[in-house]
Design a protein around this motif. Structure first.
Motif, mmCIF file in Angstrom:
data_model
loop_
_atom_site.group_PDB
_atom_site.id
_atom_site.type_symbol
_atom_site.label_atom_id
_atom_site.label_comp_id
_atom_site.label_asym_id
_atom_site.label_seq_id
_atom_site.Cartn_x
_atom_site.Cartn_y
_atom_site.Cartn_z
ATOM 1 N N ILE A 251 0.804 -1.364 0.074
ATOM 2 C CA ILE A 251 -0.178 0.037 -0.089
ATOM 3 C C ILE A 251 0.991 1.202 -0.016
ATOM 4 C CG2 ILE A 251 -1.754 1.298 1.337
ATOM 5 C CD1 ILE A 251 -3.111 -1.280 2.099
ATOM 6 N N PRO A 252 1.974 1.452 0.786
ATOM 7 C CA PRO A 252 2.790 2.723 0.814
ATOM 8 C C PRO A 252 3.226 2.901 -0.481
ATOM 9 C CG PRO A 252 3.133 1.288 2.729
ATOM 10 C CD PRO A 252 2.499 0.595 1.796
ATOM 11 N N ALA A 253 3.777 1.937 -1.352
ATOM 12 C CA ALA A 253 4.232 2.278 -2.639
ATOM 13 C C ALA A 253 3.116 2.916 -3.685
ATOM 14 C CB ALA A 253 4.643 0.847 -3.270
ATOM 15 N N VAL A 254 1.985 2.487 -3.566
ATOM 16 C CA VAL A 254 0.849 2.829 -4.102
ATOM 17 C C VAL A 254 0.502 4.549 -3.982
ATOM 18 C CG1 VAL A 254 -1.553 3.017 -4.702
ATOM 19 C CG2 VAL A 254 -0.155 0.774 -4.413
ATOM 20 N N LEU B 1 10.097 -9.766 7.298
ATOM 21 C CA LEU B 1 10.713 -8.680 7.045
ATOM 22 C C LEU B 1 11.167 -8.365 5.576
ATOM 23 C CD1 LEU B 1 11.509 -5.726 8.237
ATOM 24 C CD2 LEU B 1 13.485 -6.662 8.998
ATOM 25 N N PHE B 2 11.682 -9.310 5.127
ATOM 26 C CA PHE B 2 12.206 -9.487 3.698
ATOM 27 C C PHE B 2 10.757 -9.254 2.654
ATOM 28 C CE2 PHE B 2 12.057 -12.070 -0.202
ATOM 29 C CZ PHE B 2 13.246 -11.603 -0.873
ATOM 30 N N VAL B 3 9.911 -9.776 3.068
ATOM 31 C CA VAL B 3 8.716 -9.624 2.439
ATOM 32 C C VAL B 3 8.166 -8.310 2.456
ATOM 33 C CG1 VAL B 3 6.463 -10.524 1.925
ATOM 34 C CG2 VAL B 3 8.012 -12.209 2.304
ATOM 35 N N ILE B 4 8.239 -7.686 3.506
ATOM 36 C CA ILE B 4 8.011 -6.280 3.576
ATOM 37 C C ILE B 4 8.668 -5.304 2.581
ATOM 38 C CG2 ILE B 4 7.923 -4.455 5.274
ATOM 39 C CD1 ILE B 4 6.868 -6.259 7.395
ATOM 40 N N HIS B 5 10.160 -5.489 3.004
ATOM 41 C CA HIS B 5 10.952 -4.643 1.886
ATOM 42 C C HIS B 5 10.502 -4.960 0.319
ATOM 43 C CE1 HIS B 5 13.503 -2.951 4.909
ATOM 44 N NE2 HIS B 5 13.656 -4.146 5.317
ATOM 45 N N PHE B 6 10.038 -6.153 0.131
ATOM 46 C CA PHE B 6 9.781 -6.318 -1.238
ATOM 47 C C PHE B 6 8.648 -5.630 -1.572
ATOM 48 C CE2 PHE B 6 7.693 -8.613 -4.801
ATOM 49 C CZ PHE B 6 8.535 -8.728 -5.713
ATOM 50 N N GLY B 7 7.533 -5.801 -0.736
ATOM 51 C CA GLY B 7 6.260 -5.300 -1.045
ATOM 52 C C GLY B 7 6.165 -3.792 -1.481
ATOM 53 N N GLY C 99 8.384 -5.023 -5.745
ATOM 54 C CA GLY C 99 7.191 -5.331 -6.329
ATOM 55 C C GLY C 99 6.689 -4.580 -7.224
ATOM 56 N N PRO C 100 6.160 -3.381 -6.905
ATOM 57 C CA PRO C 100 5.616 -2.385 -7.712
ATOM 58 C C PRO C 100 6.586 -1.520 -8.685
ATOM 59 C CG PRO C 100 5.409 -1.465 -5.509
ATOM 60 C CD PRO C 100 5.993 -2.941 -5.396
ATOM 61 N N CYS C 101 7.697 -1.017 -8.100
ATOM 62 C CA CYS C 101 8.513 0.003 -8.589
ATOM 63 C C CYS C 101 9.207 -0.732 -9.843
ATOM 64 C CB CYS C 101 9.434 0.604 -7.536
ATOM 65 S SG CYS C 101 8.622 1.388 -6.459
ATOM 66 N N SER C 102 9.675 -1.842 -9.900
ATOM 67 C CA SER C 102 10.397 -2.389 -10.922
ATOM 68 C C SER C 102 9.513 -2.310 -12.420
ATOM 69 C CB SER C 102 10.870 -3.860 -10.714
ATOM 70 O OG SER C 102 9.790 -4.709 -10.304
ATOM 71 N N TRP C 103 8.301 -2.615 -12.059
ATOM 72 C CA TRP C 103 7.425 -2.552 -13.204
ATOM 73 C C TRP C 103 7.292 -1.101 -13.784
ATOM 74 C CZ3 TRP C 103 6.214 -6.584 -16.136
ATOM 75 C CH2 TRP C 103 6.213 -7.797 -15.437
#
Length: 572
Positions: free
Chosen positions: A375-378, A431-437, A441-445
């Motif tokens: 959600i924060p990335a969005v 914590l790894f999954v949080i960093h990816f999320g 996750g979204p930014c590379s696309w």
């Protein structure tokens, strides 16, 4: 030249403000106020959920005793046994998705986005049905079914976002992208908890657990797929596809119906002319670069996709974009995210959670934290920028890998007496999954989509998606082998590659936040490409009357703003 571009931009900005005033709502609020748009968003979510569900569901199935007994050497009870076939069992879905991605562009253009989604869902359903017969057919049926399902997944992951972006009004496309990303992580989260629940069917031990424990999560995919199929039959064609195939009257009627306005409303006319301008731009670009493929036949459409991708490798500036797109997706997969998602229960069992139920419970937490952390990335990616988010995320993921490696190296033979160490390692996985999320996750696309000039964007994005799926396939294939053969070395490898990913982003990838296409050209050394695209589009806009309409909208609403921007440009 620059001043002229800024003056034109001022007019476009004024037209955009006028459009937003006429819409009365923008962003997520439009989803609430416009039911037809909300329905489009809802179907975007169904496609995303199917994609995410497939990413997560099989990880829980792999550790179920009934499934292991059914698959034999393809999912051995002995974790020290050869894991090569287990890797194939998991990764063959990604191989199918890679094929589906390559075919989806042709299918969507040749028979329409709407029928393309129907074909993709049909292929998806056939693959699921094939897997459902594995109770009598054995491991080859699962392998074949997952490959066919993968073709459907790859096609849906490509065509559904295209369709929704073309049907939705410009004011809410960003909201639809956000919903699509959240839907994918929601699908992953739901799949983990469904696995946790069905693991109890008949019991959790070998001999008592029934085949329904693994057949139910596989077959449950059919329900949202059928809803998507039936719903798409009543959805309109993409107006952009209709215009591109010379069905302009039909496109205008569909646009008016989707916006809830009359066909002669100025908002409908504006959007229709923008779609027509983009269609003409693409046709003229093809005629100039590939004159032999300018005819709109199915064969030309298929050849054009591969010829256009080939052309990206023929100049230094474009090849630099290819490298950034492909290498970014390489590091997105080799950070180990899908190795984690596909084999989370196995990883937790190796961290001392020998009870299958406990490992599945810990896996369910992975789904929750990944969903929330997206959600924060969005909300903030356009404020913070791409480079800092990707770099910090990579450093965080790599650090988690290294900590897990240290914990496993010290406690691999004594988990029974060091339960706290196992939970500490599990916390590092979360914590790894949080960093990816929030980051990769979204930014590379986002980076893969926005670094291309307008005339090359569909093919460049397709190339990036192809790199993603192929690396996804390789990671899914080798992760169980690495966990078996080198143990904690798996986390060290993923950690080192992720640190390299952070360095690659920081030193080689430009910040693309709020850059114009012309500025992107200067960064990549292809000055003039975007300018040539812009001039071609300007010529088309004048021919079809869009430029006059934009000038009128800008003049009626914001003459003062336009003049102020012109004065600032002249002063500079």
């Amino acid at each position: 030249m620059v001043a002229g571009g800024d003056n034109r931009a001022a007019v476009y900005d004024a037209a955009l403000k006028r459009r937003q005033d006429m819409m009365s709502a923008s962003g997520p609020m439009a989803l609430v106020k416009n039911f037809k748009v909300f329905r489009v968003a809802l179907f975007a979510c169904i496609g995303g959920i199917l994609y995410g569900y497939n990413q997560g569901m099989f990880s829980g199935v792999l550790v179920m005793p009934a499934f292991k007994a059914h698959m034999g050497e393809y999912d051995p009870f002995d974790d020290s046994a050869d894991q090569t076939k287990k890797g194939w069992l998991t990764a063959i879905l990604e191989l199918g998705a890679w094929v589906g991605t390559l075919l989806s562009g042709f299918i969507a253009e040749a028979i329409s986005r709407k029928y393309g989604v129907l074909v993709a869902v049909t292929v998806f359903v056939v693959g699921v049905v094939i897997q459902a017969t594995a109770q009598t057919g054995g491991h080859n049926v699962i392998l074949g079914g997952r490959f066919v399902t993968g073709i459907g997944v790859g096609s849906l992951a490509t065509i559904v976002p295209i369709y929704n972006s073309e049907v939705a009004p410009p004011e809410i496309r960003g909201a639809l992208v956000a919903l699509q990303q959240l839907a994918i992580t929601f699908g992953i989260m739901v799949s983990f908890w469904i696995d946790y629940g069905t693991n109890y069917i008949g019991g959790t031990n070998l001999g008592t657990q029934t085949d329904a424990a693994w057949l139910v999560p596989i077959c449950l995919q059919l329900f949202p797929a059928v809803i998507l199929f039936v719903g798409m039959m009543f959805m309109p064609f993409s107006p952009r596809w209709l215009v591109h195939h010379n069905r302009e009257d039909e496109a205008r009627k569909i646009l008016a119906n989707l916006r809830g306005l009359s066909a002669d409303h100025e908002l409908v006319e504006l959007e229709f002319l923008e779609i027509k301008a983009q269609s003409q731009f693409e046709k003229r670009t093809v005629a100039e670069r590939f004159p032999a493929l300018s005819g709109q036949t199915a064969w030309n459409t298929l050849k054009l996709q591969f010829m256009a991708i080939k052309s990206l490798f023929q100049t230094k500036a474009m090849f630099k974009r290819v490298l950034i797109s492909s290498v970014t997706m390489f590091f997105q997969q080799w950070c180990g995210i899908n190795g984690i998602l596909y084999y989370t229960p196995l990883i937790f069992k190796q961290l001392g959670m020998n009870d299958n139920t406990t490992s599945l419970l810990a896996t369910g937490v992975v789904g929750i934290v990944m969903f929330i952390s997206t959600i924060p990335a969005v909300l903030y990616i356009d404020r913070v920028g791409r480079k800092p988010v990707l770099t910090v995320g990579a450093i965080g993921m790599a650090t988690c890998h290294m900590i897990i490696a240290v914990i496993v190296a010290k406690n691999a033979d004594q988990w029974a007496s060091q339960a706290a160490a196992g939970w500490a390692a599990a916390a590092m996985v979360w914590l790894f999954v949080i960093h990816f999320g929030y980051s990769w996750g979204p930014c590379s696309w986002i980076i893969v989509a926005e670094i291309w000039p307008l005339s090359s964007r569909p093919y460049g994005t397709s190339l990036g998606a192809s790199s993603n799926w192929m690396n996804n396939f390789i990671v899914g294939q080798v992760t169980p082998i690495m966990l078996n053969k080198i143990g904690y070395g798996t986390y060290i490898l993923f950690g080192l590659l992720t640190f390299m990913g952070a360095a690659f982003i920081w030193f080689f990838v430009p910040e693309t936040k709020r850059l114009t296409l012309e500025e992107m050209d200067v960064i990549f050394g292809s000055e003039g490409t975007a300018q040539a695209d812009f001039e071609r589009m300007e010529e088309i806009n004048r021919e079809i009357g869009l430029a006059a309409m934009l000038q009128g909208l800008g003049g009626n609403r914001s003459n003062r703003e336009v003049e102020e921007r012109k004065e600032k440009v002249d002063d500079n």
